[in-house]
Enzyme design. Structure first.
Site, PDB file in Angstrom:
ATOM      1  N   TYR A  86     104.838 121.030  23.344  1.00 19.48           N
ATOM      2  CA  TYR A  86     103.374 120.948  23.307  1.00 19.48           C
ATOM      3  C   TYR A  86     102.759 121.880  22.265  1.00 19.48           C
ATOM      4  CZ  TYR A  86     103.245 118.201  27.616  1.00 19.48           C
ATOM      5  OH  TYR A  86     103.397 117.215  28.564  1.00 19.48           O
TER       6      TYR A  86
ATOM      7  N   LYS B 250     117.031 122.517  31.041  1.00 15.69           N
ATOM      8  CA  LYS B 250     118.080 121.572  30.648  1.00 15.69           C
ATOM      9  C   LYS B 250     118.897 122.275  29.562  1.00 15.69           C
ATOM     10  CE  LYS B 250     119.787 117.423  31.215  1.00 15.69           C
ATOM     11  NZ  LYS B 250     120.353 116.960  32.505  1.00 15.69           N
TER      12      LYS B 250
ATOM     13  N   ASP C 244     116.661 117.786  36.120  1.00 14.90           N
ATOM     14  CA  ASP C 244     116.865 116.491  36.779  1.00 14.90           C
ATOM     15  C   ASP C 244     117.239 116.698  38.248  1.00 14.90           C
ATOM     16  OD1 ASP C 244     119.068 117.660  35.627  1.00 14.90           O
ATOM     17  OD2 ASP C 244     119.913 115.830  34.782  1.00 14.90           O
TER      18      ASP C 244
ATOM     19  N   ASP D 166     104.367 120.341  33.153  1.00 15.42           N
ATOM     20  CA  ASP D 166     103.329 119.310  33.182  1.00 15.42           C
ATOM     21  C   ASP D 166     103.745 118.176  34.116  1.00 15.42           C
ATOM     22  OD1 ASP D 166     101.071 117.908  32.589  1.00 15.42           O
ATOM     23  OD2 ASP D 166     101.661 117.333  30.564  1.00 15.42           O
TER      24      ASP D 166
END
Ligand code: NAD
Length: 354
Positions: A124, A191, A224, A248
């Site tokens: 972002y 991740k 995940d 987000d």
């Protein structure tokens, strides 16, 4: 002396929920001097920008703002006002609580967690290269030279930076938040196995800081797996510490766990400034019809009161909201009712006085 607060009503349902919130906060009796500043599509035609400098100047003056949602037209080339505000004011931490509420039936009854989202870096940060532009071509060439990787000619590229400085301040913020708010556990989502030098760095900083804060339990989880576990056993989580994009996405997931976007409140905090806003967007599908649920913004207003040191008033607003939800007679369509935005605000004000 009244508290000086900038109010940015926003667009779409923003003005409706802002008006409702302002009425509720005024009804607490806390002295607030509101300075209203327009931003977003409402000022674009008139001023040629969606975020005029005077809005930033006014927030810097008051240090505290309450903000309604602002539309970001998809693919228009306009930078999101929300992202720009966070960058300009260095509001590096978003705090978004999700708690099961009385009278709001959901799958789980005992959710009480807080998302802490890094707000300024990651995908972002706005480092974008448009497909086939000279800049994208130059970047592709540089990456081929540096990394030996051939990016396809027809690819657009967004860059994901995560710095030690940026990670350290949000991780420290999360531990301080946990301690100050009686939270016991922080779960860092990442991740790092795929994005070793961005998410991996975020994780490493998290681990290092955890060594200094042994009074708070620290766990790490791949994003995940975290998503799956949140949908099966949300009650086992406490504080979720997340880089920008995951924060987000999971903010909306957590809002869904406790009754939806119409209830989810939030704060964007930096060292100097604080901007309180609901998690939801401008909801163009229901704008201007009096259908919007104002409780997300009213609850963001309660967070603002707490920030101003008006704890009793903050608690009173939270209790009044709980009371209205528990009674169930007055609620907007997203919660299965037929009341209007201003009827919900009226009910909260009556509950406040009762
Ligand atoms: P949205 O949150 O505006 O709407 C998603 C769904 O939730 C819609 O069906 C909407 O009707 C419903 N909803 C949202 N808030 C509600 C409320 N208070 N009461 C009842 N129903 C509500 O998300 P979107 O449609 O993806 O985004 C619309 C616009 O808002 C986009 O331009 C987006 O960029 C912008 N946006 C702004 C912010 C912000 O200002 N911080 C945040 C998210 C999205």
């Amino acid at each position: 002396m009244p508290h000086l607060v900038t109010l940015v009503p926003g667009d779409g349902i923003g003005p409706e929920v802002s008006d409702a919130t302002r009425r509720v906060l005024d009804a607490t009796g806390v002295g607030i001097e509101w300075v209203v500043e327009e931003a977003g599509s409402a000022v674009l035609d008139r001023e040629g920008t969606t975020l005029p400098d005077r809005v930033l100047e006014q927030i810097r003056r008051s240090r505290v703002a309450l903000k309604g949602p602002i539309t970001t037209p998809v693919g228009s080339g306009f930078r999101s006002v929300n992202v720009a505000l966070r960058h300009e004011l260095d509001l590096f931490g978003a705090v978004r609580p999700s708690r099961s509420l009385p009278g709001v039936p959901t799958r789980y009854a005992d959710v009480d967690l807080v998302v802490i989202r890094e707000n300024t870096e990651d995908l972002y940060q706005g480092i974008e290269f448009e497909r086939a532009s000279p800049e994208a071509n130059a970047l592709r060439e540089e990456i081929r030279r540096l990394a030996g990787i051939q990016i396809r000619e027809d690819a657009g590229v967004t860059v994901k930076p995560i710095s030690v400085t940026g990670a350290q301040r949000i991780v420290r913020f999360a531990f301080e938040y946990a301690r100050a708010n009686g939270r016991r556990k922080i779960t860092l989502g990442h991740k790092a196995n795929i994005m070793m030098f961005s998410d991996g760095l975020f994780l490493r900083i998290g681990r290092e800081e955890a060594e200094q804060h042994r009074d708070v339990i620290f766990e790490e989880m791949q994003i995940d797996q975290l998503s799956m576990r949140l949908t099966r056993e949300p009650e086992t989580f406490d504080v979720l510490l997340l880089p920008n994009l995951y924060g987000d996405i999971l903010s909306d997931l957590c809002a869904g766990l406790v009754g939806g976007l119409g209830l989810a409140s939030g704060a964007n905090l930096g060292w100097e400034y604080a901007v309180f806003e609901p998690v939801h967007g401008s909801a163009p599908d229901i704008a201007g019809q009096g259908l919007a649920n104002p409780l997300a913004m009213i609850r963001s207003g309660a967070m603002l009161l707490r920030h101003l040191g008006e704890r009793d008033a903050a608690v009173a607003v939270e209790r009044a909201v709980d009371d209205v939800l528990e009674r169930g007679a007055v609620r907007t369509a997203d919660l299965g009712g037929a009341s209007t935005t201003s009827e919900v605000a009226d009910a909260v004000i009556i509950a406040l006085r009762g």
